[in-house]
Design a protein around this motif. Structure first.
Motif, PDB file in Angstrom:
ATOM      1  N   LYS A 166       0.810  -1.215   0.000  1.00 48.18           N
ATOM      2  CA  LYS A 166       0.000   0.000   0.000  1.00 48.18           C
ATOM      3  C   LYS A 166       0.840   1.261   0.000  1.00 48.18           C
ATOM      4  CE  LYS A 166      -4.280  -1.800   1.848  1.00 48.18           C
ATOM      5  NZ  LYS A 166      -5.229  -1.835   2.981  1.00 48.18           N
TER       6      LYS A 166
ATOM      7  N   ASN B 211       1.075   2.752  -3.780  1.00 46.36           N
ATOM      8  CA  ASN B 211       0.082   3.669  -4.366  1.00 46.36           C
ATOM      9  C   ASN B 211      -0.423   4.679  -3.335  1.00 46.36           C
ATOM     10  OD1 ASN B 211      -1.477   1.963  -2.848  1.00 46.36           O
ATOM     11  ND2 ASN B 211      -3.056   1.654  -4.406  1.00 46.36           N
TER      12      ASN B 211
ATOM     13  N   LEU C 284      -1.786   4.301  -0.601  1.00 47.88           N
ATOM     14  CA  LEU C 284      -3.031   4.009   0.087  1.00 47.88           C
ATOM     15  C   LEU C 284      -2.809   3.975   1.600  1.00 47.88           C
ATOM     16  CD1 LEU C 284      -5.643   3.735  -1.440  1.00 47.88           C
ATOM     17  CD2 LEU C 284      -5.586   1.290  -1.059  1.00 47.88           C
TER      18      LEU C 284
ATOM     19  N   THR D 276      -3.774  11.370  -7.075  1.00 45.01           N
ATOM     20  CA  THR D 276      -4.743  10.659  -7.911  1.00 45.01           C
ATOM     21  C   THR D 276      -4.089  10.147  -9.201  1.00 45.01           C
ATOM     22  OG1 THR D 276      -5.453  12.731  -8.903  1.00 45.01           O
ATOM     23  CG2 THR D 276      -6.704  11.964  -7.031  1.00 45.01           C
TER      24      THR D 276
ATOM     25  N   ARG E 243      -2.278   6.940  -8.335  1.00 43.29           N
ATOM     26  CA  ARG E 243      -3.207   5.834  -8.096  1.00 43.29           C
ATOM     27  C   ARG E 243      -3.874   5.373  -9.380  1.00 43.29           C
ATOM     28  NH1 ARG E 243      -5.606   8.472  -2.798  1.00 43.29           N
ATOM     29  NH2 ARG E 243      -3.956   7.939  -1.324  1.00 43.29           N
ATOM     30  N   LYS E 244      -4.011   6.279 -10.322  1.00 40.97           N
ATOM     31  CA  LYS E 244      -4.562   5.882 -11.614  1.00 40.97           C
ATOM     32  C   LYS E 244      -3.588   4.947 -12.321  1.00 40.97           C
ATOM     33  CE  LYS E 244      -6.372   7.841 -15.916  1.00 40.97           C
ATOM     34  NZ  LYS E 244      -5.625   6.951 -16.801  1.00 40.97           N
TER      35      LYS E 244
ATOM     36  N   MET F 139      -5.194  -1.591  -7.944  1.00 39.50           N
ATOM     37  CA  MET F 139      -5.060  -2.440  -6.767  1.00 39.50           C
ATOM     38  C   MET F 139      -6.212  -3.419  -6.658  1.00 39.50           C
ATOM     39  SD  MET F 139      -3.704  -1.654  -3.196  1.00 39.50           S
ATOM     40  CE  MET F 139      -3.738  -2.826  -1.872  1.00 39.50           C
TER      41      MET F 139
ATOM     42  N   GLY G 134     -14.235   3.873 -12.631  1.00 38.03           N
ATOM     43  CA  GLY G 134     -12.930   4.516 -12.783  1.00 38.03           C
ATOM     44  C   GLY G 134     -12.860   5.443 -13.989  1.00 38.03           C
TER      45      GLY G 134
ATOM     46  N   THR H  99     -10.305  -2.554 -11.963  1.00 38.01           N
ATOM     47  CA  THR H  99      -8.954  -2.023 -11.809  1.00 38.01           C
ATOM     48  C   THR H  99      -8.326  -1.734 -13.164  1.00 38.01           C
ATOM     49  OG1 THR H  99      -8.717  -3.308  -9.791  1.00 38.01           O
ATOM     50  CG2 THR H  99      -6.699  -2.527 -10.814  1.00 38.01           C
TER      51      THR H  99
ATOM     52  N   VAL I 245      -9.138   1.612 -15.650  1.00 37.33           N
ATOM     53  CA  VAL I 245      -8.513   2.933 -15.623  1.00 37.33           C
ATOM     54  C   VAL I 245      -7.151   2.899 -16.316  1.00 37.33           C
ATOM     55  CG1 VAL I 245      -9.691   3.834 -13.592  1.00 37.33           C
ATOM     56  CG2 VAL I 245      -7.593   2.572 -13.300  1.00 37.33           C
TER      57      VAL I 245
ATOM     58  N   GLU J 160     -11.507   2.795   0.012  1.00 31.89           N
ATOM     59  CA  GLU J 160     -10.193   2.385  -0.493  1.00 31.89           C
ATOM     60  C   GLU J 160     -10.223   2.128  -1.991  1.00 31.89           C
ATOM     61  OE1 GLU J 160      -7.626   0.028   2.838  1.00 31.89           O
ATOM     62  OE2 GLU J 160      -8.010  -0.979   0.946  1.00 31.89           O
TER      63      GLU J 160
ATOM     64  N   LEU K 250     -10.590   5.413  -3.970  1.00 28.73           N
ATOM     65  CA  LEU K 250      -9.363   6.203  -3.957  1.00 28.73           C
ATOM     66  C   LEU K 250      -8.265   5.508  -4.746  1.00 28.73           C
ATOM     67  CD1 LEU K 250      -9.370   7.355  -0.239  1.00 28.73           C
ATOM     68  CD2 LEU K 250      -9.816   8.765  -2.233  1.00 28.73           C
ATOM     69  N   ALA K 251      -8.218   4.168  -4.637  1.00 30.92           N
ATOM     70  CA  ALA K 251      -7.189   3.417  -5.349  1.00 30.92           C
ATOM     71  C   ALA K 251      -7.359   3.526  -6.858  1.00 30.92           C
ATOM     72  CB  ALA K 251      -7.203   1.953  -4.913  1.00 30.92           C
ATOM     73  N   LEU K 252      -8.585   3.816  -7.296  1.00 31.29           N
ATOM     74  CA  LEU K 252      -8.807   3.985  -8.734  1.00 31.29           C
ATOM     75  C   LEU K 252      -8.434   5.400  -9.183  1.00 31.29           C
ATOM     76  CD1 LEU K 252     -12.204   2.123  -9.105  1.00 31.29           C
ATOM     77  CD2 LEU K 252     -10.049   1.438 -10.115  1.00 31.29           C
ATOM     78  N   GLY K 253      -7.978   6.192  -8.230  1.00 28.45           N
ATOM     79  CA  GLY K 253      -7.529   7.534  -8.594  1.00 28.45           C
ATOM     80  C   GLY K 253      -8.583   8.600  -8.406  1.00 28.45           C
ATOM     81  N   ALA K 254      -9.646   8.270  -7.670  1.00 27.38           N
ATOM     82  CA  ALA K 254     -10.670   9.272  -7.419  1.00 27.38           C
ATOM     83  C   ALA K 254     -10.192  10.225  -6.328  1.00 27.38           C
ATOM     84  CB  ALA K 254     -11.962   8.609  -6.973  1.00 27.38           C
ATOM     85  N   THR K 255     -10.675  11.458  -6.382  1.00 25.54           N
ATOM     86  CA  THR K 255     -10.399  12.363  -5.275  1.00 25.54           C
ATOM     87  C   THR K 255     -11.360  12.011  -4.141  1.00 25.54           C
ATOM     88  OG1 THR K 255     -12.022  13.945  -6.056  1.00 25.54           O
ATOM     89  CG2 THR K 255      -9.774  14.239  -6.836  1.00 25.54           C
TER      90      THR K 255
END
Lengths: 254, 299
Positions: free
Chosen positions: A51, A54, A56, A84, A87-88, A92, A111, A164, A167, B184, B187-192
């Motif tokens: 984690k 990314n 997290l 962001t 994470r894009k 995960m 996504g 996942t 995106v 989680e 956010l992990a997908l890149g969302a704010t």
């Protein structure tokens, strides 16, 4: 050590949870377009390490991070960086398959929508494409609008994979992604990973040694917050240099 | 042997007694409804219910009991209070659950909860001393309405402040019920964070949020003291928010026990009480059912 192009490189990463030193001076490199498996007993910091790739772990209250994590050479803990975007780039897959409380279609489209793709046609194309990649399309193509929670656990995990992938990340992190699945579904997910490594860098955490042996190109052995040994899978499994690695692989410590 | 018998006897008596007391207190609501109905029956015998509810004429001496202005007053005050409180309460609860650190939350939450403990009459006084002049001298002139300040807007505003703690805590519960995984994943997908709140938490949970709000307001509906002190209490159909109104609870509290020599007056007030009770009951039971069903679905 074998030469390879690192996709993620970690240097002197230290993570504290309150006063608890969770990760100690971690320095590792994750090779591009291979499967890296992080092994080690439970509680050794595998998930935390994953984690931290990314960011997290930012969500965990009371955590502090020092050191460098570079993705494509870019320091992701640099304050100026947009989280962001990182994470894009890094998808995960969680331990337990967890569909968002919406339809199958909306799960995959979530996504892309977040990142500004709103045209129906384009979304349709993305949803179909990644459900196919995740090997779920044929099973769900007639009920895309039904709630994702109605799928079986194995289907749900493949849906999560599709979500996942949708995106278009470059790296996929899997936190014991098969541990909540039955053996047949687990096998399918493993096969997905092997196919995906053509295009993606994959990092998987597992405590199942046999799974690690089946999947890994590269192995990182973590023990009590430290990297004990890291290298190509064959070296680690067949000729470990460290006594603790040998003990773990031999089943003496767990 | 004897000891065993007395032990057993005590056990039986104790459990029966507790059952009886529990049954009595849970029957209380039905007893109240029945009591109010029996008393209100007298007025229902002279005029039909729709007539009473829709007539605007309130002249007890002439035997005219039109509840329409009071019902409208109640609804208006509540709607205004919702208008003021819902956006700010939702944003507060989102901030507390999604953005605030544990430290900030531990500091702010008790302060908000403290609001719940302030006696209603104090809110009323605050309304008279602060909100009434504010509306009279600053807000109403902006819109070009002359007003005494004792009006719907003031009542709605004071009521909004009063429901803050309840509304914040119920909506906070709805957001807190969102599993950590949802956060989680999004956010992990890149969302704010805001995208996460909006798309993954609010939209799928809109029913729960509405139910939480209704539950919060089923209490506000019957709130009497503070509203009564600032809303003007004139039995008329209000034509703007700067006009006074007369909500049902205020009507009852102001008049019950006085002028009881007027025929049917007490029956009319008790009918008002019955209406209020039934409305609040329907809302809160409905909201609870929705919330229960949502919880079950999530599990």
């Amino acid at each position: 050590m074998e030469k390879f192009k690192p996709h993620i490189s970690v240097e002197k990463l230290n993570v504290f949870y309150g006063k608890h030193h969770v990760l100690k001076d971690i320095t590792v490199k994750i090779p591009e377009k291979q499967i890296t498996v992080i092994i080690g007993p439970s509680g050794c910091g595998k998930t935390t390490l994953l984690k931290s790739f990314n960011r997290l772990i930012d969500l965990v209250e009371g955590i502090s991070v020092s050191g460098d994590v570079r993705v494509d050479g870019m320091d992701i803990y640099n304050g100026k960086i947009d989280v962001t975007n990182i994470r894009k780039k890094i998808g995960m897959l969680a331990q337990k398959p967890y569909p968002l409380p919406m339809s199958i279609y909306d799960n995959v489209a979530y996504g892309p929508r977040i990142h500004g793709i709103l045209k129906r046609k384009e979304l349709d194309r993305i949803v179909e494409r990644y459900l196919k990649v995740a090997g779920l399309w044929d099973e769900v193509k007639d009920r895309l609008k039904s709630p994702a929670s109605r799928l079986s656990a194995g289907q749900q995990q493949r849906l999560c994979l599709a979500r996942t992938l949708a995106v278009e990340p470059e790296i996929i992190l899997g936190d014991e992604p098969t541990s909540a699945l039955d053996p047949v579904s687990a096998k399918r997910i493993e096969q997905e990973f092997i196919e995906l490594k053509k295009d993606y860098t994959i990092v998987i955490v597992t405590h199942i040694l046999r799974q690690a042996k089946r999947l890994a190109d590269h192995v990182i052995f973590l023990y009590m917050g430290e990297v004990i040994e890291a290298g190509p899978a064959r070296e680690i499994f067949e000729d470990p240099k460290e006594a603790r690695t040998r003990a773990y692989i031999g089943g003496e410590i767990s | 042997m004897n000891l065993k018998l007395t032990r057993k006897l005590k056990e039986v008596i104790a459990s029966r007694l507790m059952l009886l007391i529990t049954a009595l207190s849970s029957m209380l609501i039905f007893v109240m409804i029945l009591g109010l109905f029996l008393k209100a029956r007298l007025i229902l015998a002279t005029q039909s219910l729709p007539e009473l509810l829709l007539s605007t004429s309130w002249h007890p001496l002439r035997g005219e009991f039109g509840f329409y202005p009071f019902i409208l007053g109640t609804i208006w005050v509540t709607v205004l209070a919702m208008f003021f409180s819902i956006p700010s309460c939702l944003l507060t609860s989102i901030y507390l659950t999604e953005y605030a650190s544990a430290k900030i939350r531990a500091f702010i939450k008790p302060l908000i909860d403290l609001l719940a403990g302030i006696p209603s009459v104090v809110y009323g006084l605050w309304g008279i001393l602060v909100v009434v002049p504010l509306v009279k001298d600053h807000i109403a002139p902006l819109f070009g309405y002359p007003t005494s300040g004792y009006c719907l807007l003031t009542g709605g505003f004071v009521l909004a402040i009063m429901v803050f703690p309840v509304l914040i805590s119920v909506s906070e519960e709805v957001f807190r019920a969102v599993p950590h995984e949802v956060r989680e994943i999004s956010l992990a997908l890149g969302a704010t964070r805001w995208q996460t709140v909006k798309h993954a938490q609010m939209v799928p949970r809109i029913k729960g949020i509405i139910a939480a709000i209704v539950l919060g307001f089923s209490r506000a509906f019957g709130e009497t003291m503070a509203v009564m002190m600032v809303v003007g209490n004139v039995a008329q159909v209000p034509s703007s928010v700067f006009q006074p109104a007369y909500p049902l609870p205020a009507l009852i509290a102001n008049n019950y026990g006085e002028m009881m020599s007027i025929p049917l007056y007490d029956a009319a007030l008790l009918l008002a009480a019955l209406l209020l009770l039934l409305i609040v009951l329907v809302f809160s039971v409905g909201a609870r059912i929705v919330l229960l069903r949502i919880e079950r679905r999530v599990v």
